[in-house]
Design an enzyme around this catalytic site. Structure first.
Site, PDB file in Angstrom:
ATOM      1  N   SER A  10      12.360  36.662  23.239  1.00 30.58           N
ATOM      2  CA  SER A  10      11.453  36.739  24.222  1.00 30.58           C
ATOM      3  C   SER A  10      10.187  37.529  23.974  1.00 30.58           C
ATOM      4  O   SER A  10      10.054  38.273  22.944  1.00 30.58           O
ATOM      5  CB  SER A  10      11.973  37.790  25.384  1.00 30.58           C
ATOM      6  OG  SER A  10      11.051  37.993  26.380  1.00 30.58           O
ATOM      7  N   GLU A  29       8.712  39.717  25.414  1.00 31.15           N
ATOM      8  CA  GLU A  29       8.876  41.095  25.748  1.00 31.15           C
ATOM      9  C   GLU A  29       9.140  41.916  24.410  1.00 31.15           C
ATOM     10  O   GLU A  29       8.808  42.925  24.328  1.00 31.15           O
ATOM     11  CB  GLU A  29      10.151  41.112  26.795  1.00 31.15           C
ATOM     12  CG  GLU A  29       9.652  41.163  28.346  1.00 31.15           C
ATOM     13  CD  GLU A  29       8.522  41.979  28.638  1.00 31.15           C
ATOM     14  OE1 GLU A  29       8.799  43.373  28.341  1.00 31.15           O
ATOM     15  OE2 GLU A  29       7.567  41.515  29.276  1.00 31.15           O
ATOM     16  N   TYR A  37      15.127  45.941  28.411  1.00 30.09           N
ATOM     17  CA  TYR A  37      15.281  44.544  27.783  1.00 30.09           C
ATOM     18  C   TYR A  37      14.743  44.243  26.735  1.00 30.09           C
ATOM     19  O   TYR A  37      15.371  43.564  25.755  1.00 30.09           O
ATOM     20  CB  TYR A  37      14.738  43.854  29.058  1.00 30.09           C
ATOM     21  CG  TYR A  37      14.719  42.281  28.862  1.00 30.09           C
ATOM     22  CD1 TYR A  37      15.772  41.559  29.278  1.00 30.09           C
ATOM     23  CD2 TYR A  37      13.438  41.749  28.343  1.00 30.09           C
ATOM     24  CE1 TYR A  37      15.593  40.150  28.913  1.00 30.09           C
ATOM     25  CE2 TYR A  37      13.446  40.242  28.544  1.00 30.09           C
ATOM     26  CZ  TYR A  37      14.364  39.637  28.616  1.00 30.09           C
ATOM     27  OH  TYR A  37      14.348  38.298  28.245  1.00 30.09           O
TER      28      TYR A  37
HETATM   29  P1  NAP Z   1      18.059  33.489  34.242  1.00 31.10           P
HETATM   30  O1  NAP Z   1      17.654  32.459  35.223  1.00 31.10           O
HETATM   31  O2  NAP Z   1      17.915  35.068  34.983  1.00 31.10           O
HETATM   32  O3  NAP Z   1      19.552  33.244  33.838  1.00 31.10           O
HETATM   33  C1  NAP Z   1      20.251  34.050  33.044  1.00 31.10           C
HETATM   34  C2  NAP Z   1      21.609  33.427  32.914  1.00 31.10           C
HETATM   35  O4  NAP Z   1      22.520  34.378  32.372  1.00 31.10           O
HETATM   36  C3  NAP Z   1      22.435  33.113  34.205  1.00 31.10           C
HETATM   37  O5  NAP Z   1      22.921  32.025  34.135  1.00 31.10           O
HETATM   38  C4  NAP Z   1      23.338  34.294  34.600  1.00 31.10           C
HETATM   39  O6  NAP Z   1      24.527  34.028  35.283  1.00 31.10           O
HETATM   40  C5  NAP Z   1      23.671  34.250  32.787  1.00 31.10           C
HETATM   41  N1  NAP Z   1      24.191  35.676  32.801  1.00 31.10           N
HETATM   42  C6  NAP Z   1      23.913  36.986  33.218  1.00 31.10           C
HETATM   43  N2  NAP Z   1      24.840  37.747  32.688  1.00 31.10           N
HETATM   44  C7  NAP Z   1      25.675  37.271  31.871  1.00 31.10           C
HETATM   45  C8  NAP Z   1      26.903  37.768  31.325  1.00 31.10           C
HETATM   46  N3  NAP Z   1      27.311  39.231  31.390  1.00 31.10           N
HETATM   47  N4  NAP Z   1      27.775  36.736  30.833  1.00 31.10           N
HETATM   48  C9  NAP Z   1      27.625  35.736  30.777  1.00 31.10           C
HETATM   49  N5  NAP Z   1      26.264  35.147  31.371  1.00 31.10           N
HETATM   50  C10 NAP Z   1      25.496  35.858  31.942  1.00 31.10           C
HETATM   51  O7  NAP Z   1      16.966  33.612  32.884  1.00 31.10           O
HETATM   52  P2  NAP Z   1      16.302  32.396  32.386  1.00 31.10           P
HETATM   53  O8  NAP Z   1      14.799  32.415  32.868  1.00 31.10           O
HETATM   54  O9  NAP Z   1      16.911  31.079  32.346  1.00 31.10           O
HETATM   55  O10 NAP Z   1      16.125  32.826  30.819  1.00 31.10           O
HETATM   56  C11 NAP Z   1      17.282  32.087  30.002  1.00 31.10           C
HETATM   57  C12 NAP Z   1      17.115  33.064  28.785  1.00 31.10           C
HETATM   58  O11 NAP Z   1      15.923  33.211  28.214  1.00 31.10           O
HETATM   59  C13 NAP Z   1      17.524  34.584  29.079  1.00 31.10           C
HETATM   60  O12 NAP Z   1      18.234  35.113  27.882  1.00 31.10           O
HETATM   61  C14 NAP Z   1      16.046  35.397  29.062  1.00 31.10           C
HETATM   62  O13 NAP Z   1      16.070  36.755  28.651  1.00 31.10           O
HETATM   63  C15 NAP Z   1      15.389  34.502  28.059  1.00 31.10           C
HETATM   64  N6  NAP Z   1      14.017  34.229  28.239  1.00 31.10           N
HETATM   65  C16 NAP Z   1      13.547  33.982  29.388  1.00 31.10           C
HETATM   66  C17 NAP Z   1      12.055  33.687  29.508  1.00 31.10           C
HETATM   67  C18 NAP Z   1      11.417  33.124  31.014  1.00 31.10           C
HETATM   68  O14 NAP Z   1      10.446  33.320  31.068  1.00 31.10           O
HETATM   69  N7  NAP Z   1      12.259  32.557  31.601  1.00 31.10           N
HETATM   70  C19 NAP Z   1      11.323  34.226  28.383  1.00 31.10           C
HETATM   71  C20 NAP Z   1      11.687  34.398  27.230  1.00 31.10           C
HETATM   72  C21 NAP Z   1      13.306  34.665  27.110  1.00 31.10           C
HETATM   73  P3  NAP Z   1      24.529  34.094  36.895  1.00 31.10           P
HETATM   74  O15 NAP Z   1      24.051  32.868  37.223  1.00 31.10           O
HETATM   75  O16 NAP Z   1      26.073  34.277  37.011  1.00 31.10           O
HETATM   76  O17 NAP Z   1      23.710  35.444  37.146  1.00 31.10           O
HETATM   77  O1  F7E Z   2       6.939  40.124  35.906  1.00 33.67           O
HETATM   78  C1  F7E Z   2       4.218  42.097  37.595  1.00 33.67           C
HETATM   79  C2  F7E Z   2       5.273  42.813  36.639  1.00 33.67           C
HETATM   80  O2  F7E Z   2       9.250  39.828  36.456  1.00 33.67           O
HETATM   81  C3  F7E Z   2       5.709  39.695  35.454  1.00 33.67           C
HETATM   82  C4  F7E Z   2      11.426  37.222  32.231  1.00 33.67           C
HETATM   83  O3  F7E Z   2      11.748  35.785  32.126  1.00 33.67           O
HETATM   84  O4  F7E Z   2       9.386  36.891  31.206  1.00 33.67           O
HETATM   85  C5  F7E Z   2      10.000  37.477  32.246  1.00 33.67           C
HETATM   86  O5  F7E Z   2       9.550  38.889  32.313  1.00 33.67           O
HETATM   87  C6  F7E Z   2       4.506  40.550  35.613  1.00 33.67           C
HETATM   88  C7  F7E Z   2       4.910  42.278  35.344  1.00 33.67           C
HETATM   89  O6  F7E Z   2       8.242  38.598  34.448  1.00 33.67           O
HETATM   90  C8  F7E Z   2       5.679  42.360  41.084  1.00 33.67           C
HETATM   91  O7  F7E Z   2       5.186  44.255  36.507  1.00 33.67           O
HETATM   92  C9  F7E Z   2       3.848  42.528  40.099  1.00 33.67           C
HETATM   93  O8  F7E Z   2       3.865  42.650  34.724  1.00 33.67           O
HETATM   94  O9  F7E Z   2       7.738  38.107  36.725  1.00 33.67           O
HETATM   95  P1  F7E Z   2       8.125  39.155  35.860  1.00 33.67           P
HETATM   96  P2  F7E Z   2       8.456  39.513  33.147  1.00 33.67           P
HETATM   97  O10 F7E Z   2       8.613  40.969  33.267  1.00 33.67           O
HETATM   98  O11 F7E Z   2       7.132  39.105  32.251  1.00 33.67           O
HETATM   99  C10 F7E Z   2       9.761  37.518  29.702  1.00 33.67           C
HETATM  100  C11 F7E Z   2       9.070  36.766  28.789  1.00 33.67           C
HETATM  101  C12 F7E Z   2      11.366  37.576  29.900  1.00 33.67           C
HETATM  102  O12 F7E Z   2      11.808  37.287  28.674  1.00 33.67           O
HETATM  103  C13 F7E Z   2      11.966  37.832  31.001  1.00 33.67           C
HETATM  104  O13 F7E Z   2      13.484  37.645  30.773  1.00 33.67           O
HETATM  105  O14 F7E Z   2       4.479  40.698  37.052  1.00 33.67           O
HETATM  106  N1  F7E Z   2       4.700  42.312  38.866  1.00 33.67           N
HETATM  107  N2  F7E Z   2       4.514  42.510  40.974  1.00 33.67           N
HETATM  108  C14 F7E Z   2       5.900  41.757  39.380  1.00 33.67           C
HETATM  109  N3  F7E Z   2       6.808  41.452  38.937  1.00 33.67           N
HETATM  110  C15 F7E Z   2       8.134  41.263  39.689  1.00 33.67           C
HETATM  111  N4  F7E Z   2       9.218  40.582  39.214  1.00 33.67           N
HETATM  112  N5  F7E Z   2       8.069  41.482  41.024  1.00 33.67           N
HETATM  113  C16 F7E Z   2       6.877  42.062  41.593  1.00 33.67           C
HETATM  114  O15 F7E Z   2       6.959  42.079  42.932  1.00 33.67           O
END
Ligand code: NAP
Ligand code: F7E
Length: 351
Positions: A134, A136, A157
């Site tokens: 990620s 992050e 995270y």
């Molecule tokens: P998401 O919608 O939050 O999905 C997370 C998945 O992980 C869900 O299927 C969840 O299952 C499963 N999970 C959580 N805890 C688990 C455990 N203990 N054992 C097995 N499965 C578990 O995340 P996403 O946005 O699809 O992201 C997919 C992956 O890419 C994650 O690893 C995330 O950290 C990473 N990532 C995401 C982004 C982004 O912008 N979306 C960017 C960079 C990296 P449940 O449905 O049962 O909760």
């Molecule tokens: O926050 C601000 C918050 O939670 C984006 C995950 O998929 O991308 C995701 O992480 C920004 C942050 O995403 C609210 O403080 C303001 O600056 O949508 P977010 P994230 O933290 O960037 C990375 C790449 C991953 O890997 C992660 O799994 O928005 N913000 N107000 C808020 N964020 C949330 N959630 N809720 C608010 O009310």
């Protein structure tokens, strides 16, 4: 001999897992997914793949109960499925919540990845491994961030994802495993979880338009993110797994926008100009440490994977907002409909 490729996806019920399952099924894979047992079924994003009413006859998805914290189960599953490709997408993926649950987040994100890698190594199955790394991990490192940028994680995270990244690299270098890290910047869609900021905004606006909600309550509006479109990002994952040599790749749009810009543009598309009256700021959503500016340099992916994002900021907002409006039973004002693209139209069952 069975020529069908088998893929195993952890996190298949999540945003990316469900799109990846769609993508791999279209490619003819047999798709296996890890699902957690819960008292209520949590398979909304997979409903269109598991229904057998003939409307969507695609088949090939096989779900297995398990958990990334359960090493013995992971070993048994790898043995049983004998996959050609493993995509490790399972995670406690909410950055803000990781400050409240650092130990659990680390158990799943870091130790879960290690357990899965060990399960693969101990069975000796020559599968390819994808790790969902990620942006992050960069924290507040200088932008634009590329594969060469040193990590400086700013959340539990992020710290756990750096550990998982390093385990993946170590199994590649130490055990000769085909293991890749996709360093993905934020990617969103109508299937995005409702407590991530983009989806929170588009869903809240749709509910405000539908008269079901009065306010949208947010935290820091100044943070900047590089937001792309999730279905395009899962294709990049697959492309990494088809390379001759395993490597790590940044996947991003190269554009950055603030949360405030996202909010303003979404309200504008909804035809609401005096949007401040619908906004409330609550410190509950501020994080102990914030990542201020993320913007990715995906030149390596463009060159080696021939991957480029097509959906950019405005179009992404439109896709998400029109889907949430459809869900709430309303349509967007006419003036925003010329932004409409093929990917819009709302997803009825995949929210
Ligand atoms: P998401 O919608 O939050 O999905 C997370 C998945 O992980 C869900 O299927 C969840 O299952 C499963 N999970 C959580 N805890 C688990 C455990 N203990 N054992 C097995 N499965 C578990 O995340 P996403 O946005 O699809 O992201 C997919 C992956 O890419 C994650 O690893 C995330 O950290 C990473 N990532 C995401 C982004 C982004 O912008 N979306 C960017 C960079 C990296 P449940 O449905 O049962 O909760
Ligand atoms: O926050 C601000 C918050 O939670 C984006 C995950 O998929 O991308 C995701 O992480 C920004 C942050 O995403 C609210 O403080 C303001 O600056 O949508 P977010 P994230 O933290 O960037 C990375 C790449 C991953 O890997 C992660 O799994 O928005 N913000 N107000 C808020 N964020 C949330 N959630 N809720 C608010 O009310």
């Amino acid at each position: 001999m069975d020529k069908k490729k088998r893929a195993f996806i952890t996190g298949i019920t999540g945003q990316d897992g469900s799109y990846l399952a769609d993508f791999l099924l279209d490619k003819g894979y047999e798709v296996h997914g890890l699902v957690r047992r819960s008292s209520t079924l949590n398979r909304e994003r997979l409903e269109h793949l598991t229904q057998t009413d003939g409307e969507n006859p695609r088949q090939g998805i096989i779900l297995h109960y398990g958990d990334l914290t359960d090493a013995s189960m992971l070993g048994r599953l790898i043995e049983k499925i004998n996959p050609h490709e493993v995509y490790n997408l399972g995670a406690q993926s909410h950055v803000g919540i990781s400050f409240e649950m650092p130990v659990y987040t680390t158990e799943v994100v870091a130790m879960g990845t290690l357990k899965l890698l060990e399960a693969i190594r101990s069975t000796g199955i020559p599968t390819r491994f994808y790790q969902a790394s990620s942006s992050e991990m960069f924290g507040n490192a200088p932008a634009p961030q590329s594969e060469e940028t040193p990590f400086d994680p700013a959340s539990p995270y992020g710290v756990a994802k750096v550990a998982a990244y390093n385990f993946t690299k170590n199994y590649r270098e130490g055990h000769g495993m085909f293991a890749v890290n996709g360093i993905l910047f934020n990617h969103e869609s109508p299937r995005r979880g409702e407590n991530f900021v983009t989806r929170k905004i588009t869903l809240s606006i749709a509910q405000i338009l539908a008269g079901k909600k009065q306010k949208i309550v947010l935290g820091n509006l100044d943070a900047c993110r590089d937001w792309g479109y999730a279905p395009e990002y899962v294709e990049a994952m697959w492309r990494m797994m088809q390379q001759d040599q395993p490597d790590d790749y940044v996947i991003a749009t190269g554009e950055t926008h603030s949360v405030r810009e996202f909010l303003e543009n979404a309200f504008h598309m909804a035809g609401i100009s005096d949007w401040q009256q619908f906004l409330e700021i609550d410190s509950r959503y501020h994080r102990p440490r914030e990542v201020h500016l993320l913007v990715g340099d995906a030149a390596k992916a463009k060159k080696e994977l021939r991957w480029e994002p097509k959906v950019k900021f405005q179009e992404l907002i439109h896709i998400m907002l029109s889907s949430d409006c459809t869900r709430e039973g309303i349509s967007l004002p006419l003036h925003s409909q010329n932004l409409s693209v093929a990917a819009t139209g709302g997803e009825k069952i995949n929210q």
